[in-house]
Design an enzyme around this catalytic site. Structure first.
Site, PDB file in Angstrom:
ATOM      1  N   ASP A   1      45.166  35.260  40.212  1.00  0.00           N
ATOM      2  CA  ASP A   1      43.900  35.514  39.714  1.00  0.00           C
ATOM      3  C   ASP A   1      42.585  35.031  40.792  1.00  0.00           C
ATOM      4  O   ASP A   1      42.155  34.101  40.590  1.00  0.00           O
ATOM      5  CB  ASP A   1      43.730  34.029  38.648  1.00  0.00           C
ATOM      6  CG  ASP A   1      45.021  34.421  37.664  1.00  0.00           C
ATOM      7  OD1 ASP A   1      45.354  35.364  37.148  1.00  0.00           O
ATOM      8  OD2 ASP A   1      45.594  33.188  37.249  1.00  0.00           O
TER       9      ASP A   1
ATOM     10  N   GLU B   1      40.806  40.263  29.421  1.00  0.00           N
ATOM     11  CA  GLU B   1      40.503  38.677  29.541  1.00  0.00           C
ATOM     12  C   GLU B   1      39.764  38.632  31.029  1.00  0.00           C
ATOM     13  O   GLU B   1      39.399  39.645  31.621  1.00  0.00           O
ATOM     14  CB  GLU B   1      41.824  38.096  29.582  1.00  0.00           C
ATOM     15  CG  GLU B   1      43.000  38.849  30.516  1.00  0.00           C
ATOM     16  CD  GLU B   1      44.374  38.404  29.985  1.00  0.00           C
ATOM     17  OE1 GLU B   1      44.667  37.044  29.876  1.00  0.00           O
ATOM     18  OE2 GLU B   1      45.539  38.967  30.235  1.00  0.00           O
TER      19      GLU B   1
END
Length: 563
Positions: free
Chosen positions: A17, A187
């Site tokens: 991420d 997302e």
């Protein structure tokens, strides 16, 4: 490899991420850390090629409440930004996973320097993970995140939402606006503004083999947003032969000379028993991108597959050396002139084989515990390292761990570990310990989480000290005990070769005795087990004392040798 290219991954091992930011000549990356302490690992570069760790943003339980969080819970997908002379970092702490609900809190911290000190966290609600901040040209700032819908019969993806943030007061203001919905899970939203358009960069398809990045755009910040008609900007879902799999979840950065780059996560799986297993977890990669004449983003090399080698622009100044980074790890940026509220006061500083070689990897990383503090390569689980269970002073030149709860505990675990960045390593350590009971142990670990790990060490018994090889396989626990005669330190070794792991012991460092059969290390991966998994494999040192909770275990050194 020339000076004008970089080979992926740029941050090998567990670095998922990625969030990237440039201020002046300096680039920064922040990564998720999930249940590991310290929270949110930070790196610095001057050229997009050479990256130096500069510590962590979250170093205290107040900023990082992780006690008892589930495996692969904790800090999900932080996002960096820079506004009004300060660095801003927004992140979610997830407390519930694996069921219909995702219980979490969103927090915001800020600092005048990337090396801190970072402020106390301001609470920005919950409802959905992967938050990011967008600072618009009119001076207003916005929180962007996805929402989670746990109602039976509803798609769990409830949409991308937007709400204004008052940075000085550290709170949300106004009404929340839903700006995008989609039939598939999307997302990791990040907003950008360019040429009169607002662009949403989205992670799509979950974080497994179907992962990717999708773009959408709108003339107004609150939509409606149209999806890129060409589909995924980046994905490896349709080519299982690529070295870089699971490509997705990224952020954009522009160089001082105008080039655009994308950082994203990807995995390099090994093949085990006919299945792909990502032992090293999700790693950080870099791609060059370009804008088309009709205003959409594309990979510079064409198509949507991630490239293993990427051109980078020449740097205006040389990359910092490790010594430079320690002395001047990041430029100090003047704080804003407006006074800050007390709520935001600063905290004290506190596919095998060749394709899977660690990139980059030092041939040997050895710690002989002669420094007054452990380096930032070391991590603990769900709590900071504190003097009541870890010490470099009680026996100078040794690392002392005091045994506490079992390795299955999510509350009081005495374990320190480092990321694995290669699937071909030899890990060696020296331990000195005098356990009396079977519930007292000290040794080395190869670790995924509390339910899946391997431990080799010394333990006690009614007949005297023993060597124990304990295996936790997705909640199934077994152990093999071997009688030994040892008077002094015991050498422990684990050799990882692809997905094969062999343990051994020695009393003199010359002759080694294999302990147990070769183990399947591919279980230490995101792709194995009955629960959601989002981290990566670690290796390190642990001590257990289920009786008094104080048994000292002393380690003379710890070494990771890349083969």
């Amino acid at each position: 490899m020339s000076n004008s290219t970089v080979r992926n991954p740029i941050l090998p091992g567990f670095h998922p991420d990625p969030s990237i930011l440039r201020v002046g000549e300096d680039y920064y990356i922040a990564n998720s850390t999930f249940e590991w302490y310290p929270g949110i690992r930070l790196h610095h570069s001057r050229n997009l090629r050479d990256w130096t760790p500069i510590g962590h943003a979250l170093t205290s339980p107040a900023a990082l409440p992780l006690r008892g969080v589930p495996n692969s819970g904790g800090v999900w997908a932080p996002s960096l930004s820079y506004h009004d002379g300060r660095f801003w970092l927004v992140y979610a702490v997830v407390y519930t996973t694996g069921g219909p609900f995702k219980d979490l809190d969103i927090f915001l911290v800020h600092a005048s320097s990337m090396t801190g000190p970072w402020s106390e966290p301001a609470y920005l609600g919950g409802g959905g993970f992967d938050p990011s901040l967008f600072h618009d040209d009119d001076g207003r700032s916005w929180l962007v995140n996805m929402t989670w819908d746990a109602r039976p019969g509803h798609h769990p993806f409830g949409g991308i939402v937007l709400q204004e943030v008052d940075l000085l007061r550290g709170c949300l203001v106004g009404e929340q606006r839903r700006i995008l919905t989609h039939d598939e899970l999307v997302e990791g939203p990040n907003l950008y503004r360019r040429d009169g358009w607002y662009y949403l960069m989205l992670a799509e398809g979950g974080t497994g083999w179907n992962h990717g990045i999708l773009m959408a755009r709108s003339r107004t910040i609150d939509g409606p947003y149209e999806l890129d008609p060409s589909g995924s900007l980046l994905t490896s879902r349709d080519n299982p032969g690529l070295t870089l799999q699971k490509a997705g979840h990224g952020e954009l950065v522009q160089t001082p000379t105008g080039e655009w780059y994308l950082v994203h996560l990807a995995s390099r799986p090994v093949l085990a028993h006919g299945e792909r297993r990502s032992i090293l977890g999700r790693e950080t990669c870099l791609q060059q991108v370009r804008w088309t004449d009709d205003g959409w983003l594309r990979l510079h090399h064409g198509g949507h597959w991630p490239a293993e080698e990427v051109p980078v622009p020449p740097s205006a100044s040389p990359p910092p050396t490790p010594a430079d980074a320690a002395a001047h790890p990041a430029p100090l940026i003047a704080p804003p002139t407006a006074a800050e509220p007390a709520a935001l006061a600063a905290l004290p500083t506190a596919a095998e084989p060749a394709a899977l070689a660690a990139l980059p990897a030092a041939p040997v990383a050895r710690d002989e515990f002669e420094s007054p503090e452990l380096s930032s390569d070391w991590n603990s689980l769900r709590q900071p390292m504190s003097g009541d269970w870890v010490s470099l002073e009680e026996r100078p030149g040794w690392l002392r761990l005091r045994g506490r709860q079992s390795l299955w505990s999510r509350f009081g675990l005495s374990l320190v570990a480092q990321r694995l960045t290669s699937t071909r390593v030899v890990v060696t350590a020296s331990v000195e310990c005098k356990p009396s009971y079977s519930g007292q142990q000290a040794g080395i670990v190869f670790w995924y989480d509390t339910t899946t790990h391997f431990f080799l060490g010394v333990t006690g018994s009614e007949e005297g000290p023993r060597v124990v090889l304990a295996k936790s396989d997705d909640g199934r626990y077994t152990e093999d005990v071997t009688a030994i005669e040892v008077d002094g330190p015991l050498l422990l070794r684990g050799t990882l070769d692809g997905h094969r792991l062999q343990f051994a012991i020695s009393t003199d460092g010359e002759s080694w005795q294999d302990i147990g059969a070769t183990l399947d290390a591919s279980v230490l991966s995101d792709d194995y087990g009955s629960a959601l998994r989002f981290t990566g494999a670690f290796t390190g040192l642990a001590a257990v004392d289920s009786y008094a909770g104080r048994l000292p275990a002393d380690f003379a050194f710890f070494e990771i040798r890349a083969e």
